[in-house]
Design a protein around this motif. Structure first.
Motif, PDB file in Angstrom:
ATOM      1  N   PHE A 160       0.760  -1.162   0.155  1.00 46.90           N
ATOM      2  CA  PHE A 160       0.076  -0.193   0.041  1.00 46.90           C
ATOM      3  C   PHE A 160       1.076   1.021   0.091  1.00 46.90           C
ATOM      4  N   ALA A 161       0.422   2.252  -0.535  1.00 44.50           N
ATOM      5  CA  ALA A 161       1.378   3.392  -0.926  1.00 44.50           C
ATOM      6  C   ALA A 161       0.488   4.749  -0.974  1.00 44.50           C
ATOM      7  N   GLY A 162       0.874   5.923  -0.750  1.00 40.35           N
ATOM      8  CA  GLY A 162       0.340   7.107  -0.817  1.00 40.35           C
ATOM      9  C   GLY A 162       1.194   8.242  -1.007  1.00 40.35           C
ATOM     10  N   TYR A 163       0.820   9.387  -1.654  1.00 44.73           N
ATOM     11  CA  TYR A 163       1.865  10.512  -2.018  1.00 44.73           C
ATOM     12  C   TYR A 163       1.273  11.901  -1.527  1.00 44.73           C
ATOM     13  N   HIS A 164       2.139  12.594  -1.465  1.00 42.08           N
ATOM     14  CA  HIS A 164       2.034  14.185  -1.094  1.00 42.08           C
ATOM     15  C   HIS A 164       2.705  14.940  -1.808  1.00 42.08           C
ATOM     16  N   VAL A 165       2.104  16.155  -2.373  1.00 41.20           N
ATOM     17  CA  VAL A 165       2.922  17.119  -3.307  1.00 41.20           C
ATOM     18  C   VAL A 165       2.674  18.392  -2.379  1.00 41.20           C
ATOM     19  N   LEU A 166       3.832  18.883  -1.966  1.00 45.63           N
ATOM     20  CA  LEU A 166       3.970  20.054  -0.981  1.00 45.63           C
ATOM     21  C   LEU A 166       4.071  21.462  -2.208  1.00 45.63           C
ATOM     22  N   ASN A 167       4.958  21.145  -3.035  1.00 44.16           N
ATOM     23  CA  ASN A 167       4.918  22.233  -4.247  1.00 44.16           C
ATOM     24  C   ASN A 167       5.183  21.452  -5.449  1.00 44.16           C
ATOM     25  N   GLY A 168       4.408  21.749  -6.556  1.00 40.67           N
ATOM     26  CA  GLY A 168       4.517  20.993  -7.595  1.00 40.67           C
ATOM     27  C   GLY A 168       5.554  21.294  -8.578  1.00 40.67           C
ATOM     28  N   GLN A 207       2.599  13.445   3.997  1.00 45.47           N
ATOM     29  CA  GLN A 207       2.407  14.618   4.423  1.00 45.47           C
ATOM     30  C   GLN A 207       3.330  15.135   5.373  1.00 45.47           C
ATOM     31  N   ARG A 208       3.551  14.598   6.501  1.00 47.53           N
ATOM     32  CA  ARG A 208       4.353  14.658   7.441  1.00 47.53           C
ATOM     33  C   ARG A 208       5.779  14.871   7.148  1.00 47.53           C
ATOM     34  N   ALA A 209       6.281  14.669   5.828  1.00 47.43           N
ATOM     35  CA  ALA A 209       7.557  15.022   5.433  1.00 47.43           C
ATOM     36  C   ALA A 209       7.603  16.563   5.258  1.00 47.43           C
ATOM     37  N   SER A 210       6.576  17.201   5.043  1.00 46.87           N
ATOM     38  CA  SER A 210       6.461  18.659   5.284  1.00 46.87           C
ATOM     39  C   SER A 210       7.125  19.159   6.382  1.00 46.87           C
ATOM     40  N   ILE A 211       6.772  18.467   7.712  1.00 44.14           N
ATOM     41  CA  ILE A 211       7.287  19.433   8.744  1.00 44.14           C
ATOM     42  C   ILE A 211       8.685  18.948   9.038  1.00 44.14           C
ATOM     43  N   GLY A 212       9.235  17.775   8.635  1.00 41.92           N
ATOM     44  CA  GLY A 212      10.572  17.789   8.707  1.00 41.92           C
ATOM     45  C   GLY A 212      11.448  18.602   7.758  1.00 41.92           C
ATOM     46  N   ILE A 213      10.775  19.109   6.605  1.00 36.93           N
ATOM     47  CA  ILE A 213      11.522  19.865   5.766  1.00 36.93           C
ATOM     48  C   ILE A 213      11.336  21.374   6.231  1.00 36.93           C
ATOM     49  N   ALA A 214      10.202  21.751   6.774  1.00 35.18           N
ATOM     50  CA  ALA A 214       9.984  22.953   7.675  1.00 35.18           C
ATOM     51  C   ALA A 214      10.976  23.341   8.462  1.00 35.18           C
TER      52      ALA A 214
END
Length: 366
Positions: free
Chosen positions: A63-71, A258-265
């Motif tokens: 199972f997998a899913g993805y998120h785009v913070l900026n495209g 989506q939580r990757a955004s937090i680590g990048i921030a």
């Protein structure tokens, strides 16, 4: 040196044994690195491949899913993941102009393994970041042989970081960037699962760089920037691959991504229009998903599944954020000085220089 070797402990979680995406059982990573000159041009590029399980991805989907913070980036195969929730191919990361050949080669390799290719098709997942400052990106020097090398060399165990594979020509916060990895292992009381991360870090402005919450970038501005004469600081992208052995369903994988955004921030990134910030998460916790061979007639009508109760999913989110944060710092620390074609230095950030900047902010080791 990696962050923890310097006494920099990011977050509250506990890393896995390798502090790498390969702490998730079955996950394998391979690189093919190009550092050469071709037709008088400097080539600094490559490809990195991630195998999600110990066997063939087609035979053992996740199972997998993805998120785009900026495209402002490109990827293949994501629409089918959005629709089906399944990852059925290896993952590959390369430079912007080599995405197509990497995808095509993965398809060719898949066909070679099939007794009857007429009964199956595949949409490989390939992601990219831009390495045109250090690499002759218009030359499209990544070829099928490099994809084959990375796939054949994919192994569990320690993961090479920095200027290797797809990360060879990448720049992060105006320092040499590239591949970085980290992991977090939850306690038994929290489920005992592992979250592993691999990043291809090619983003960020130096003045915004933060480590352990401290604004170290402001104390590193005297180091010359590779963008002083060409390009714009912050141009570039970051790809994040998250793996876990927790039994997550597709929508939960998307939430984890989506939580990757937090680590990048936390490291000072994620605010640039010119950055392609694409994240994908896959979960190996459900072991018996039907193989992605659509010609078979004996597949079950239903498959028993497990899932993490949402009341207990928050520690996985925290683990993802921390591992991404640490993987980015590890990618920067693994970088070594590299010159552009014009002789402009892209500086590596060595550990002692980072520690000096941290201490200048008031930081003290935990």
């Amino acid at each position: 040196m990696r962050a923890r070797q310097l006494g920099i402990t990011l977050g509250l979680g506990t890393p896995g044994e390798l502090n790498a995406i390969t702490d998730v059982p079955g996950v394998r990573v391979g690189h093919s690195t190009l550092k050469t000159r071709i037709d008088g041009k400097q080539v600094r590029t490559g490809v990195t491949v991630i195998q999600p399980r110990s066997g063939e991805a087609r035979q053992q989907p996740c199972f997998a899913g993805y998120h785009v913070l900026n495209g402002n980036g490109d990827a293949t195969g994501l629409e089918w993941i959005s629709e089906s929730g399944l990852l059925t191919t290896p993952l590959a990361i390369t430079n912007t102009h080599s995405l197509g050949i990497v995808r095509d080669t993965l398809i060719a390799l898949e066909r070679e393994k099939l007794a009857d290719p007429a009964v199956y098709w595949c949409m490989p997942v390939v992601m990219e970041t831009y390495d045109g400052l250090l690499n002759d990106i218009w030359g499209q020097h990544v070829g099928p042989e490099h994809v084959r090398e990375a796939l054949a060399g994919a192994v569990s165990g320690p993961v090479q970081e920095g200027a290797v594979g797809g990360g060879t020509g990448m720049i992060c916060h105006e320092f040499k960037g590239g591949i970085g990895t980290a992991s977090r292992r939850l306690s038994t009381e929290q489920g005992g699962w592992t979250v592993g991360v691999l990043v291809q870090a090619n983003h960020g402005k130096r003045q915004e760089l933060r480590v352990d919450g401290y604004p170290v970038g402001r104390h590193l501005m005297e180091i010359p920037s590779p963008f002083a004469e060409r390009g714009t600081p912050g141009m570039g992208s970051i790809v994040v691959i998250l793996a876990t052995d927790a039994p997550l369903l597709p929508h939960q994988c998307q939430r984890l991504a989506q939580r990757a955004s937090i680590g990048i921030a936390r490291t000072g990134g994620g605010t640039e229009d010119s950055s392609g910030d694409l994240f994908l998460a896959f979960a190996t916790g459900n072991q018996d998903l039907p193989p992605a061979d659509y010609g078979r007639k004996n597949l079950p009508f239903s498959t028993p599944l497990a899932m993490v109760n949402n009341d207990h999913i928050s520690p996985l989110f925290s683990a993802a954020a921390e591992a991404v944060e640490e993987a980015i710092v590890n990618a920067i620390l693994a970088g070594e000085d590299m010159d552009t074609e014009e002789g402009v230095l892209v500086p590596g950030l060595d550990g002692q220089t980072l520690l000096g900047a941290l201490r200048a902010t008031g930081w003290r080791t935990h």
